[in-house]
Design a protein around this motif. Structure first.
Motif, PDB file in Angstrom:
ATOM      1  N   ARG A 293     102.638 132.858  49.794  1.00  0.00           N
ATOM      2  CA  ARG A 293     103.568 132.639  48.685  1.00  0.00           C
ATOM      3  C   ARG A 293     104.978 132.927  49.184  1.00  0.00           C
ATOM      4  O   ARG A 293     105.381 134.087  49.287  1.00  0.00           O
ATOM      5  CB  ARG A 293     103.222 133.538  47.494  1.00  0.00           C
ATOM      6  N   PRO A 294     105.728 131.884  49.523  1.00  0.00           N
ATOM      7  CA  PRO A 294     107.072 132.097  50.060  1.00  0.00           C
ATOM      8  C   PRO A 294     108.021 132.680  49.017  1.00  0.00           C
ATOM      9  O   PRO A 294     107.872 132.441  47.813  1.00  0.00           O
ATOM     10  CB  PRO A 294     107.501 130.690  50.484  1.00  0.00           C
ATOM     11  N   ASP A 295     108.996 133.432  49.490  1.00  0.00           N
ATOM     12  CA  ASP A 295     110.027 133.970  48.603  1.00  0.00           C
ATOM     13  C   ASP A 295     111.097 132.937  48.296  1.00  0.00           C
ATOM     14  O   ASP A 295     111.734 132.991  47.244  1.00  0.00           O
ATOM     15  CB  ASP A 295     110.664 135.203  49.254  1.00  0.00           C
ATOM     16  N   HIS A 296     111.317 132.009  49.227  1.00  0.00           N
ATOM     17  CA  HIS A 296     112.273 130.917  49.040  1.00  0.00           C
ATOM     18  C   HIS A 296     111.668 129.639  49.610  1.00  0.00           C
ATOM     19  O   HIS A 296     110.961 129.686  50.622  1.00  0.00           O
ATOM     20  CB  HIS A 296     113.603 131.188  49.755  1.00  0.00           C
ATOM     21  N   VAL A 297     111.985 128.505  48.972  1.00  0.00           N
ATOM     22  CA  VAL A 297     111.557 127.205  49.481  1.00  0.00           C
ATOM     23  C   VAL A 297     112.795 126.311  49.591  1.00  0.00           C
ATOM     24  O   VAL A 297     113.480 126.057  48.587  1.00  0.00           O
ATOM     25  CB  VAL A 297     110.518 126.536  48.562  1.00  0.00           C
ATOM     26  N   VAL A 298     113.093 125.877  50.806  1.00  0.00           N
ATOM     27  CA  VAL A 298     114.207 124.965  51.036  1.00  0.00           C
ATOM     28  C   VAL A 298     113.670 123.547  50.848  1.00  0.00           C
ATOM     29  O   VAL A 298     112.893 123.044  51.662  1.00  0.00           O
ATOM     30  CB  VAL A 298     114.801 125.142  52.445  1.00  0.00           C
ATOM     31  N   VAL A 299     114.062 122.917  49.751  1.00  0.00           N
ATOM     32  CA  VAL A 299     113.547 121.597  49.402  1.00  0.00           C
ATOM     33  C   VAL A 299     114.505 120.942  48.410  1.00  0.00           C
ATOM     34  O   VAL A 299     115.082 121.615  47.555  1.00  0.00           O
ATOM     35  CB  VAL A 299     112.129 121.702  48.789  1.00  0.00           C
ATOM     36  N   SER A 300     114.691 119.649  48.540  1.00  0.00           N
ATOM     37  CA  SER A 300     115.590 118.957  47.625  1.00  0.00           C
ATOM     38  C   SER A 300     114.992 118.914  46.223  1.00  0.00           C
ATOM     39  O   SER A 300     113.814 118.591  46.044  1.00  0.00           O
ATOM     40  CB  SER A 300     115.849 117.534  48.117  1.00  0.00           C
ATOM     41  N   HIS A 301     115.818 119.238  45.226  1.00  0.00           N
ATOM     42  CA  HIS A 301     115.361 119.183  43.840  1.00  0.00           C
ATOM     43  C   HIS A 301     116.462 118.655  42.926  1.00  0.00           C
ATOM     44  O   HIS A 301     116.544 118.985  41.751  1.00  0.00           O
ATOM     45  CB  HIS A 301     114.880 120.558  43.359  1.00  0.00           C
ATOM     46  N   ARG A 302     117.277 117.760  43.471  1.00  0.00           N
ATOM     47  CA  ARG A 302     118.384 117.194  42.687  1.00  0.00           C
ATOM     48  C   ARG A 302     117.956 115.995  41.854  1.00  0.00           C
ATOM     49  O   ARG A 302     118.497 115.748  40.781  1.00  0.00           O
ATOM     50  CB  ARG A 302     119.531 116.786  43.612  1.00  0.00           C
ATOM     51  N   THR A 303     117.040 115.186  42.374  1.00  0.00           N
ATOM     52  CA  THR A 303     116.684 113.944  41.689  1.00  0.00           C
ATOM     53  C   THR A 303     115.574 114.183  40.664  1.00  0.00           C
ATOM     54  O   THR A 303     114.777 115.122  40.808  1.00  0.00           O
ATOM     55  CB  THR A 303     116.200 112.897  42.702  1.00  0.00           C
ATOM     56  N   PRO A 304     115.490 113.333  39.646  1.00  0.00           N
ATOM     57  CA  PRO A 304     114.415 113.497  38.660  1.00  0.00           C
ATOM     58  C   PRO A 304     113.026 113.430  39.289  1.00  0.00           C
ATOM     59  O   PRO A 304     112.138 114.195  38.918  1.00  0.00           O
ATOM     60  CB  PRO A 304     114.653 112.334  37.689  1.00  0.00           C
ATOM     61  N   TRP A 305     112.832 112.511  40.254  1.00  0.00           N
ATOM     62  CA  TRP A 305     111.488 112.401  40.832  1.00  0.00           C
ATOM     63  C   TRP A 305     111.133 113.638  41.657  1.00  0.00           C
ATOM     64  O   TRP A 305     109.994 114.079  41.660  1.00  0.00           O
ATOM     65  CB  TRP A 305     111.333 111.114  41.646  1.00  0.00           C
TER      66      TRP A 305
ATOM     67  N   ALA B 294     107.533 126.819  40.989  1.00  0.00           N
ATOM     68  CA  ALA B 294     107.352 128.224  40.592  1.00  0.00           C
ATOM     69  C   ALA B 294     108.055 129.172  41.548  1.00  0.00           C
ATOM     70  O   ALA B 294     108.182 130.371  41.251  1.00  0.00           O
ATOM     71  CB  ALA B 294     105.858 128.557  40.530  1.00  0.00           C
ATOM     72  N   HIS B 295     108.512 128.672  42.687  1.00  0.00           N
ATOM     73  CA  HIS B 295     109.181 129.497  43.690  1.00  0.00           C
ATOM     74  C   HIS B 295     110.696 129.332  43.590  1.00  0.00           C
ATOM     75  O   HIS B 295     111.204 128.408  42.944  1.00  0.00           O
ATOM     76  CB  HIS B 295     108.692 129.106  45.079  1.00  0.00           C
ATOM     77  N   ARG B 296     111.421 130.208  44.238  1.00  0.00           N
ATOM     78  CA  ARG B 296     112.875 130.137  44.255  1.00  0.00           C
ATOM     79  C   ARG B 296     113.301 129.018  45.199  1.00  0.00           C
ATOM     80  O   ARG B 296     113.001 129.057  46.392  1.00  0.00           O
ATOM     81  CB  ARG B 296     113.461 131.470  44.711  1.00  0.00           C
ATOM     82  N   LEU B 297     113.987 128.006  44.669  1.00  0.00           N
ATOM     83  CA  LEU B 297     114.311 126.809  45.436  1.00  0.00           C
ATOM     84  C   LEU B 297     115.733 126.863  45.975  1.00  0.00           C
ATOM     85  O   LEU B 297     116.666 127.317  45.309  1.00  0.00           O
ATOM     86  CB  LEU B 297     114.142 125.560  44.568  1.00  0.00           C
TER      87      LEU B 297
END
Length: 403
Positions: free
Chosen positions: A189-201, A213-216
């Motif tokens: 269970r990572p404390d941070h996830v580096v991932v794009s979350h700008r777009t609706p999809w 559920a993780h800190r993005l």
């Protein structure tokens, strides 16, 4: 390429050559600049994560999981026949799956380059479009790295060269890397996830997979983080050739929910805006396809779950090449697909996905003036619109239905 305005996109092949040359030239300078070690660009690189771990065994580990894959696909049928392109992409070699672990690791840029504490770029987890060696990586266009933000605990990187730019890459690259993590290090269970979350999809996909559920952390141009423990799953979808395990993972983890009552024959539109790979004579084509039971679907107008449900019901799909066809991962066994291309751009991605679906049938149709001997590497007019006589498309559809 898709960051260029449509009017400038035909210049992309020349621009890419210039970009690679600039990275090589600038790197000779930026790697020798007298800056502090925390801000210096990587002094060197390794081509594989195994080599990275061997070079810095105290800080880097490789957690191996899924096996390597070798596949030789049957050549597809289409017009024109016997195109050189398909022969160049029919064979697929996929390395074994793994997660790279780096103590005191660093991620830089919207392409999320992985850098070790020894100042080494791990190229296998830091790929970039059409570069020919680590010296051409765009990180070397920076005179120095941005000041790093420390992140406590475990940081997971799901970001890559195409993050947040395309539904295909979100589905085929980002999400399966979450699966690789669960396979290699179950229960993490990572404390941070580096991932794009700008777009609706992206936001919908992350929610469907439980990643939200993780800190993005959004991977932006000037991203620079230093993680106590950095985990980077491999990017396994080489050359958009869709390893079989990726399709199976998506089918298992993003199941259809409401299939009953949906159309079984789809024409997937790309809209009417020019320079978007649209089918130019779509209205004419639909008057011919509608009597055969085809209905028009605009993937961008519905939710991700609805896209999955529509494709899960589809027995026949006709479409110009485009990211919405990534939903073929969810198509039923026996699906029949006709993909339409402009004359100077072919891409094997959706042929490969279709081939992963049991008992499927794939056909292609390339607009004139198609060039059967043109090699894949020169097919670069990515945004060209597609103009084919609708009667020719109808004939190809009827042949597909009879196949």
């Amino acid at each position: 390429m898709t960051r260029l305005p449509p009017a400038l996109q035909p210049l992309w092949p020349a621009a890419k050559v210039a970009h690679r040359a600039a990275s090589r030239t600038a790197g000779r300078v930026t790697r020798s600049l007298p800056v502090s070690p925390d801000r210096a660009v990587p002094a060197t690189a390794t081509l594989t994560s195994t080599q990275t771990a061997a070079a810095e065994p105290d800080a880097v580990r490789v957690h191996r999981c899924g096996p390597a894959e070798h596949a030789v696909r049957d050549l597809p049928v289409g017009t024109p026949r016997a195109m050189r392109f398909w022969g160049e992409v029919r064979e697929l070699e996929v390395p074994e799956r793994f997660v790279l672990e780096v103590a005191d690791g660093r991620l830089v840029g919207d392409y999320a380059a992985t850098i070790t504490p020894g100042g080494r770029l791990d190229l296998q987890t830091s790929p970039y479009f059409r570069i020919r060696g680590w010296q051409e990586h765009p990180i070397y266009l920076r005179p120095r790295l941005p000041e790093a933000t420390p992140l406590d605990g475990t940081t997971l990187s799901l970001s890559s060269q195409a993050s947040g730019r395309n539904y295909y890459h979100s589905l085929m690259d980002t999400l399966p890397r979450w699966g690789v993590l669960q396979e290699a290090l179950p229960g993490t269970r990572p404390d941070h996830v580096v991932v794009s979350h700008r777009t609706p999809w992206d936001r919908q996909l992350l929610a469907m997979a439980g990643i939200d559920a993780h800190r993005l952390v959004e991977p932006v141009k000037h991203l620079s983080v230093r993680a106590d423990r950095l985990l980077v799953p491999c990017l396994n979808n080489h050359h958009t050739l869709a390893p079989r395990w990726v399709t199976q993972w998506l089918r298992d983890h993003l199941p259809a929910q409401r299939v009953s009552g949906r159309p079984t024959r789809l024409f997937v539109t790309r809209g009417a805006a020019p320079h978007t790979r649209r089918f130019v004579r779509e209205a004419e084509l639909m008057t011919l396809l509608a009597p055969l039971g085809f209905e028009r679907l605009d993937p961008g107008a519905v939710s991700v779950q609805e896209q999955i449900d529509h494709f899960a019901a589809a027995e026949v799909v006709v479409a110009p090449h485009g990211a919405g066809l990534a939903n073929l991962n969810f198509a039923p066994a026996g699906v029949r697909v006709l993909e339409l291309f402009a004359p100077r751009y072919l891409n094997p991605g959706y042929w490969a996905i279709t081939d992963n679906v049991p008992d499927s049938v794939y056909r292609y149709l390339v607009a004139d003036p198609a060039e059967p001997d043109r090699p894949e590497r020169r097919m670069l007019n990515v945004q060209d619109d597609i103009d084919i006589d609708p009667r020719v498309v109808l004939a190809a559809v009827e042949e597909l239905l009879a196949a």
